[in-house]
Design a protein around this motif. Sequence first.
Motif, PDB file in Angstrom:
ATOM      1  N   GLU A  57      69.073  73.496  -2.640  1.00  0.00           N
ATOM      2  CA  GLU A  57      67.976  74.167  -3.349  1.00  0.00           C
ATOM      3  C   GLU A  57      68.303  75.637  -3.575  1.00  0.00           C
ATOM      4  O   GLU A  57      68.163  76.157  -4.689  1.00  0.00           O
ATOM      5  CB  GLU A  57      66.695  74.020  -2.517  1.00  0.00           C
ATOM      6  N   LEU A 101      64.974  66.112  -5.755  1.00  0.00           N
ATOM      7  CA  LEU A 101      63.852  66.992  -5.414  1.00  0.00           C
ATOM      8  C   LEU A 101      64.347  68.398  -5.067  1.00  0.00           C
ATOM      9  O   LEU A 101      63.764  69.391  -5.496  1.00  0.00           O
ATOM     10  CB  LEU A 101      63.047  66.401  -4.257  1.00  0.00           C
ATOM     11  N   ARG A 105      63.425  71.698  -7.090  1.00  0.00           N
ATOM     12  CA  ARG A 105      62.755  72.846  -6.453  1.00  0.00           C
ATOM     13  C   ARG A 105      63.575  74.120  -6.643  1.00  0.00           C
ATOM     14  O   ARG A 105      63.022  75.199  -6.875  1.00  0.00           O
ATOM     15  CB  ARG A 105      62.515  72.576  -4.974  1.00  0.00           C
ATOM     16  N   ALA A 139      57.903  67.358 -11.540  1.00  0.00           N
ATOM     17  CA  ALA A 139      57.083  67.630 -10.353  1.00  0.00           C
ATOM     18  C   ALA A 139      57.830  68.525  -9.363  1.00  0.00           C
ATOM     19  O   ALA A 139      57.243  69.439  -8.782  1.00  0.00           O
ATOM     20  CB  ALA A 139      56.675  66.320  -9.685  1.00  0.00           C
ATOM     21  N   ALA A 140      59.120  68.276  -9.168  1.00  0.00           N
ATOM     22  CA  ALA A 140      59.910  69.083  -8.229  1.00  0.00           C
ATOM     23  C   ALA A 140      60.045  70.519  -8.720  1.00  0.00           C
ATOM     24  O   ALA A 140      59.972  71.463  -7.927  1.00  0.00           O
ATOM     25  CB  ALA A 140      61.287  68.451  -8.018  1.00  0.00           C
ATOM     26  N   GLU A 143      56.800  72.277  -8.082  1.00  0.00           N
ATOM     27  CA  GLU A 143      56.676  72.591  -6.661  1.00  0.00           C
ATOM     28  C   GLU A 143      57.535  73.810  -6.297  1.00  0.00           C
ATOM     29  O   GLU A 143      57.071  74.717  -5.615  1.00  0.00           O
ATOM     30  CB  GLU A 143      57.099  71.389  -5.816  1.00  0.00           C
ATOM     31  N   GLY A 144      58.758  73.827  -6.759  1.00  0.00           N
ATOM     32  CA  GLY A 144      59.645  74.953  -6.466  1.00  0.00           C
ATOM     33  C   GLY A 144      59.127  76.250  -7.051  1.00  0.00           C
ATOM     34  O   GLY A 144      59.207  77.312  -6.423  1.00  0.00           O
ATOM     35  N   GLU A 146      55.937  76.971  -7.683  1.00  0.00           N
ATOM     36  CA  GLU A 146      54.759  77.378  -6.912  1.00  0.00           C
ATOM     37  C   GLU A 146      55.161  78.007  -5.580  1.00  0.00           C
ATOM     38  O   GLU A 146      54.609  79.032  -5.172  1.00  0.00           O
ATOM     39  CB  GLU A 146      53.844  76.184  -6.674  1.00  0.00           C
ATOM     40  N   LEU A 147      56.122  77.387  -4.893  1.00  0.00           N
ATOM     41  CA  LEU A 147      56.553  77.920  -3.598  1.00  0.00           C
ATOM     42  C   LEU A 147      57.176  79.293  -3.737  1.00  0.00           C
ATOM     43  O   LEU A 147      56.892  80.206  -2.940  1.00  0.00           O
ATOM     44  CB  LEU A 147      57.549  76.958  -2.933  1.00  0.00           C
TER      45      LEU A 147
END
Length: 178
Positions: A57, A101, A105, A139-140, A143-144, A146-147
């Motif tokens: 990642e 994923l 991300r 989706a991944a 998520e990445g 947002e994080l």
Amino acid sequence: MLKNLFAAALFAVGLALAPVTLAVAPAAAQGTASVADLQAEVEALILQYGEDEAALEAGIEAYITGSANPELATQAVINALTNPMNPEVRRLLTENGGIKLAVGRGLGAAIAVIALTNPDLAATLLAMVEASGDATLIAAVAEGQELRTAAILQGSGDTGEGVLEGEDSTSEAPASAN
């Protein structure tokens, strides 16, 4: 007469610059990587960090943010995940869904970082991801993103609780004479 003189001058300037143009073109082409070249680099990262999703990642995030052409690099990441050239990468993606994923991300985190200085480019990169049609990747990436955005906001110390417009922020206590 003046028209003929101008045409002759323009022709002479064109001839004078032609060798320069021809000499620069191959040099510029050598410095330009193709999507396939970048895809091979992304697939090498997947092979290198396939067992360590956190490192993968971070590697993808660094790869995109450090790229001279984030759009091309993003396309290479998408291609590596949706249509890998290397059969070993294809096997790893089939056997371990966590790899896709982690890469997603990392791409999302890179997009969040890019958005700080170039929101238009970040929007373009997101549109490229969405155009892939790969629901897991989309989706991944979300998520990445947002994080990383949450981490950026937390690191800045900005809680969103600033002085409201029109609010007096001066202290009620008199200033010290010291």
